[in-house]
Motif scaffolding. Structure first.
Motif, mmCIF file in Angstrom:
data_model
loop_
_atom_site.group_PDB
_atom_site.id
_atom_site.type_symbol
_atom_site.label_atom_id
_atom_site.label_comp_id
_atom_site.label_asym_id
_atom_site.label_seq_id
_atom_site.Cartn_x
_atom_site.Cartn_y
_atom_site.Cartn_z
ATOM 1 N N GLU A 57 1.416 -7.102 2.392
ATOM 2 C CA GLU A 57 1.603 -6.632 3.729
ATOM 3 C C GLU A 57 2.691 -5.642 3.695
ATOM 4 O O GLU A 57 2.526 -4.563 4.154
ATOM 5 N N ARG A 60 1.153 -2.399 2.239
ATOM 6 C CA ARG A 60 0.080 -1.754 3.023
ATOM 7 C C ARG A 60 1.069 -0.948 4.282
ATOM 8 O O ARG A 60 0.167 0.061 4.586
ATOM 9 N N ARG A 61 2.230 -1.485 4.718
ATOM 10 C CA ARG A 61 2.732 -0.644 5.676
ATOM 11 C C ARG A 61 3.603 0.251 5.086
ATOM 12 O O ARG A 61 3.937 1.250 5.853
#
Length: 62
Positions: A57, A60-61
């Motif tokens: 996550e 991805r950011r």
């Protein structure tokens, strides 16, 4: 619901596998010990899944 089901199925599969495989290696834990070992492996699996989810996550950011 999916995560809970995955955890329950994984725990049951781990305990069943231990009961079959451990004796092949000369290990003969009691049912209670097999349940405890399965719980430890399930807890580690849960922590691993959480850590990897957070890692991906964050990637991805970025």
């Amino acid at each position: 619901m999916e995560s809970v089901t995955n955890l329950i199925v994984g725990y049951a599969l781990a305990v069943a596998t231990q009961i079959v495989v451990f004796p092949w290696f000369g290990l003969h834990p009691s049912v209670g010990q097999n349940l405890a070992i399965g719980a430890l492996f399930s807890a580690m699996s849960l922590l691993r899944s959480y850590a990897l989810r957070r890692l991906f996550e964050n990637w991805r950011r970025s």
